[in-house]
Design a protein around this motif. Structure first.
Motif, PDB file in Angstrom:
ATOM      1  N   MET A 240       0.856  -1.218   0.000  1.00  0.00           N
ATOM      2  CA  MET A 240       0.000   0.000   0.000  1.00  0.00           C
ATOM      3  C   MET A 240       0.878   1.250   0.000  1.00  0.00           C
ATOM      4  O   MET A 240       1.848   1.304   0.751  1.00  0.00           O
ATOM      5  CB  MET A 240      -0.858   0.026   1.255  1.00  0.00           C
ATOM      6  CG  MET A 240      -2.140  -0.779   1.134  1.00  0.00           C
ATOM      7  SD  MET A 240      -3.600   0.275   1.213  1.00  0.00           S
ATOM      8  CE  MET A 240      -4.879  -0.923   0.897  1.00  0.00           C
TER       9      MET A 240
ATOM     10  N   PRO B 222       1.966   5.143   0.964  1.00  0.00           N
ATOM     11  CA  PRO B 222       1.774   5.815   2.254  1.00  0.00           C
ATOM     12  C   PRO B 222       0.435   6.550   2.286  1.00  0.00           C
ATOM     13  O   PRO B 222      -0.064   6.983   1.251  1.00  0.00           O
ATOM     14  CB  PRO B 222       2.953   6.797   2.317  1.00  0.00           C
ATOM     15  CG  PRO B 222       3.470   6.910   0.927  1.00  0.00           C
ATOM     16  CD  PRO B 222       3.082   5.662   0.201  1.00  0.00           C
ATOM     17  N   LEU B 223      -0.100   6.667   3.484  1.00  0.00           N
ATOM     18  CA  LEU B 223      -1.400   7.313   3.648  1.00  0.00           C
ATOM     19  C   LEU B 223      -1.210   8.830   3.605  1.00  0.00           C
ATOM     20  O   LEU B 223      -0.512   9.391   4.444  1.00  0.00           O
ATOM     21  CB  LEU B 223      -1.981   6.897   4.998  1.00  0.00           C
ATOM     22  CG  LEU B 223      -3.439   7.217   5.243  1.00  0.00           C
ATOM     23  CD1 LEU B 223      -4.351   6.336   4.392  1.00  0.00           C
ATOM     24  CD2 LEU B 223      -3.776   7.061   6.718  1.00  0.00           C
TER      25      LEU B 223
ATOM     26  N   GLU C 145     -17.908   5.642   1.471  1.00  0.00           N
ATOM     27  CA  GLU C 145     -18.247   5.157   0.132  1.00  0.00           C
ATOM     28  C   GLU C 145     -17.112   4.312  -0.458  1.00  0.00           C
ATOM     29  O   GLU C 145     -15.972   4.368   0.045  1.00  0.00           O
ATOM     30  CB  GLU C 145     -18.543   6.350  -0.792  1.00  0.00           C
ATOM     31  CG  GLU C 145     -17.314   7.192  -1.052  1.00  0.00           C
ATOM     32  CD  GLU C 145     -17.561   8.411  -1.946  1.00  0.00           C
ATOM     33  OE1 GLU C 145     -18.663   8.966  -1.932  1.00  0.00           O
ATOM     34  OE2 GLU C 145     -16.600   8.808  -2.631  1.00  0.00           O
TER      35      GLU C 145
ATOM     36  N   THR D  83      -9.916   0.864   3.690  1.00  0.00           N
ATOM     37  CA  THR D  83      -8.900  -0.178   3.880  1.00  0.00           C
ATOM     38  C   THR D  83      -7.526   0.455   4.088  1.00  0.00           C
ATOM     39  O   THR D  83      -6.739  -0.001   4.926  1.00  0.00           O
ATOM     40  CB  THR D  83      -8.886  -1.138   2.672  1.00  0.00           C
ATOM     41  OG1 THR D  83     -10.192  -1.684   2.512  1.00  0.00           O
ATOM     42  CG2 THR D  83      -7.894  -2.275   2.866  1.00  0.00           C
ATOM     43  N   ALA D  84      -7.252   1.517   3.339  1.00  0.00           N
ATOM     44  CA  ALA D  84      -5.961   2.205   3.492  1.00  0.00           C
ATOM     45  C   ALA D  84      -5.822   2.759   4.907  1.00  0.00           C
ATOM     46  O   ALA D  84      -4.766   2.619   5.545  1.00  0.00           O
ATOM     47  CB  ALA D  84      -5.846   3.325   2.451  1.00  0.00           C
TER      48      ALA D  84
ATOM     49  N   ASP E  56     -14.469  -4.767   5.191  1.00  0.00           N
ATOM     50  CA  ASP E  56     -15.743  -5.009   4.490  1.00  0.00           C
ATOM     51  C   ASP E  56     -16.734  -5.784   5.363  1.00  0.00           C
ATOM     52  O   ASP E  56     -17.315  -6.792   4.931  1.00  0.00           O
ATOM     53  CB  ASP E  56     -15.513  -5.735   3.154  1.00  0.00           C
ATOM     54  CG  ASP E  56     -14.860  -4.821   2.122  1.00  0.00           C
ATOM     55  OD1 ASP E  56     -15.119  -3.600   2.166  1.00  0.00           O
ATOM     56  OD2 ASP E  56     -14.083  -5.313   1.289  1.00  0.00           O
TER      57      ASP E  56
ATOM     58  N   LEU F  81      -2.270  14.017  -1.456  1.00  0.00           N
ATOM     59  CA  LEU F  81      -2.178  12.708  -2.119  1.00  0.00           C
ATOM     60  C   LEU F  81      -1.432  12.839  -3.444  1.00  0.00           C
ATOM     61  O   LEU F  81      -0.554  12.030  -3.769  1.00  0.00           O
ATOM     62  CB  LEU F  81      -3.577  12.119  -2.338  1.00  0.00           C
ATOM     63  CG  LEU F  81      -3.610  10.683  -2.859  1.00  0.00           C
ATOM     64  CD1 LEU F  81      -4.848   9.943  -2.338  1.00  0.00           C
ATOM     65  CD2 LEU F  81      -3.582  10.576  -4.372  1.00  0.00           C
TER      66      LEU F  81
ATOM     67  N   PRO G 223     -10.167   8.950  -3.334  1.00  0.00           N
ATOM     68  CA  PRO G 223      -8.775   8.554  -3.589  1.00  0.00           C
ATOM     69  C   PRO G 223      -8.628   7.480  -4.670  1.00  0.00           C
ATOM     70  O   PRO G 223      -7.645   7.482  -5.401  1.00  0.00           O
ATOM     71  CB  PRO G 223      -8.303   8.006  -2.241  1.00  0.00           C
ATOM     72  CG  PRO G 223      -9.193   8.622  -1.237  1.00  0.00           C
ATOM     73  CD  PRO G 223     -10.520   8.809  -1.914  1.00  0.00           C
TER      74      PRO G 223
HETATM   75  N1  LIG Z   1      -5.250   8.743   2.241  1.00  0.00           N
HETATM   76  C1  LIG Z   1      -4.757   8.077   1.191  1.00  0.00           C
HETATM   77  N2  LIG Z   1      -3.509   8.316   0.735  1.00  0.00           N
HETATM   78  C2  LIG Z   1      -3.018   7.648  -0.328  1.00  0.00           C
HETATM   79  N3  LIG Z   1      -3.714   6.713  -1.023  1.00  0.00           N
HETATM   80  C3  LIG Z   1      -4.950   6.436  -0.606  1.00  0.00           C
HETATM   81  C4  LIG Z   1      -5.555   7.088   0.509  1.00  0.00           C
HETATM   82  N4  LIG Z   1      -6.796   6.624   0.683  1.00  0.00           N
HETATM   83  C5  LIG Z   1      -6.960   5.694  -0.260  1.00  0.00           C
HETATM   84  N5  LIG Z   1      -5.881   5.579  -1.049  1.00  0.00           N
HETATM   85  C6  LIG Z   1      -5.734   4.694  -2.207  1.00  0.00           C
HETATM   86  O1  LIG Z   1      -6.974   4.735  -2.925  1.00  0.00           O
HETATM   87  C7  LIG Z   1      -7.376   3.431  -3.320  1.00  0.00           C
HETATM   88  C8  LIG Z   1      -8.728   3.102  -2.685  1.00  0.00           C
HETATM   89  O2  LIG Z   1      -8.570   3.036  -1.265  1.00  0.00           O
HETATM   90  P1  LIG Z   1      -9.186   1.853  -0.395  1.00  0.00           P
HETATM   91  O3  LIG Z   1      -9.027   0.545  -1.074  1.00  0.00           O
HETATM   92  O4  LIG Z   1      -8.640   1.987   0.965  1.00  0.00           O
HETATM   93  O5  LIG Z   1     -10.723   2.262  -0.424  1.00  0.00           O
HETATM   94  P2  LIG Z   1     -11.942   1.560   0.317  1.00  0.00           P
HETATM   95  O6  LIG Z   1     -12.730   2.642   0.953  1.00  0.00           O
HETATM   96  O7  LIG Z   1     -11.445   0.473   1.176  1.00  0.00           O
HETATM   97  O8  LIG Z   1     -12.777   0.970  -0.911  1.00  0.00           O
HETATM   98  P3  LIG Z   1     -13.790  -0.272  -0.941  1.00  0.00           P
HETATM   99  O9  LIG Z   1     -15.109   0.232  -0.417  1.00  0.00           O
HETATM  100  O10 LIG Z   1     -13.882  -0.618  -2.397  1.00  0.00           O
HETATM  101  O11 LIG Z   1     -13.198  -1.374  -0.118  1.00  0.00           O
HETATM  102  C9  LIG Z   1      -6.249   2.497  -2.917  1.00  0.00           C
HETATM  103  O12 LIG Z   1      -5.381   2.351  -4.031  1.00  0.00           O
HETATM  104  C10 LIG Z   1      -5.562   3.239  -1.787  1.00  0.00           C
HETATM  105  O13 LIG Z   1      -4.196   2.885  -1.677  1.00  0.00           O
END
Ligand SMILES: Nc1ncnc2c1ncn2[C@@H]1O[C@H](COP(=O)(O)OP(=O)(O)OP(=O)(O)O)[C@@H](O)[C@H]1O
Ligand SMILES: [Mg+2]
Length: 215
Positions: free
Chosen positions: A1, A3-4, A29, A35-36, A108, A170, A195
């Motif tokens: 992953m 970095p956040l 949403e 997940t990140a 999830d 980001l 994102p």
């Molecule tokens: N704060 C952040 N900084 C950098 N990248 C991010 C950030 N938040 C999300 N991303 C990136 O955006 C993409 C979608 O994020 P993520 O999978 O966490 O979403 P989710 O809310 O879990 O979606 P889903 O509902 O489909 O599970 C991923 O590639 C993740 O690495």
């Protein structure tokens, strides 16, 4: 992953809930970064809990009773009454975590099978573990999962799309430098601060040469 980027407030809040409460449910949403965020939070608290266990609930495993908790269950469940499963899971968590709390991460959680959802509710109620769950907004969710935050057992953290500063952060991370204000605005508008869409737009922009570095 990667970095956040941004999310320092949400991250600190989730860490606080996991370290000092029973845990947190992150709601948002699709693609908003649940997940990140959970990954970053689990990593940050890993030194403060006895063990971190991850489970990802899926539609495929949903018809299987306790499917999401299978890695925490004994191989032979035949003859075990379903009502006793939370005890078994709790015991396994204690074995893994020793005298510190275990953190169960459920990604999830809207897809949890009913049996697992009920077992998680029992565990949280009995303080058998800390829980960090993610839930996709607007999905049908088992009443046992809803009870986790409705009955205030866990805190609920609503993850909103990124604001302009978040989008800029980001993009700066992904592109390795500050991004022109007009580009930030254009990408924010088209991604609505999501994102996942933002990441895809960056990939597309780089692939087609529309997004390029200027000296
Ligand atoms: N704060 C952040 N900084 C950098 N990248 C991010 C950030 N938040 C999300 N991303 C990136 O955006 C993409 C979608 O994020 P993520 O999978 O966490 O979403 P989710 O809310 O879990 O979606 P889903 O509902 O489909 O599970 C991923 O590639 C993740 O690495
Ligand atoms: Mg996710």
């Amino acid at each position: 992953m990667p970095p956040l980027a941004a999310r320092s407030t949400e991250r600190a809040e989730a860490v606080r809930c996991v370290r000092h409460g029973r845990g947190v449910v992150v709601v948002g949403e699709a693609g908003v970064g649940k997940t990140a965020l959970a990954t970053a939070v689990a990593e940050e608290v890993s030194g403060h809990v006895g063990a971190v266990l991850w489970t990802v609930a899926t539609a495929a495993a949903r018809p299987i009773p306790f499917g999401a908790l299978a890695p925490l269950l004994p191989a032979d469940l035949a003859g075990v009454h379903p009502a006793l499963v939370p005890n078994l899971v709790g015991r396994r968590l204690r074995e893994l975590a020793g005298d510190r709390p275990a953190l169960l991460v459920i990604d999830d959680a809207q897809l949890l099978d009913e049996h697992s959802a009920a077992a998680v509710l029992t565990l949280v109620t009995g303080r058998g573990c800390r829980v960090l769950a993610t839930v996709r907004a607007d999905s049908p969710v088992s009443d046992a999962v809803v009870a986790l935050w409705k009955d205030r057992l866990l805190d609920r953290l609503d993850l909103a799309p990124l604001d302009r500063a978040g989008v800029a952060a980001l993009l700066a991370d992904r592109l390795g430098g500050e991004v022109a204000a007009g580009t930030v605005e254009l990408l924010r508008e088209h991604s609505r601060g999501n994102p996942l869409y933002l990441t895809e737009l960056v990939r597309f922009g780089q692939g087609t040469g529309r997004l390029r570095r200027e000296a």
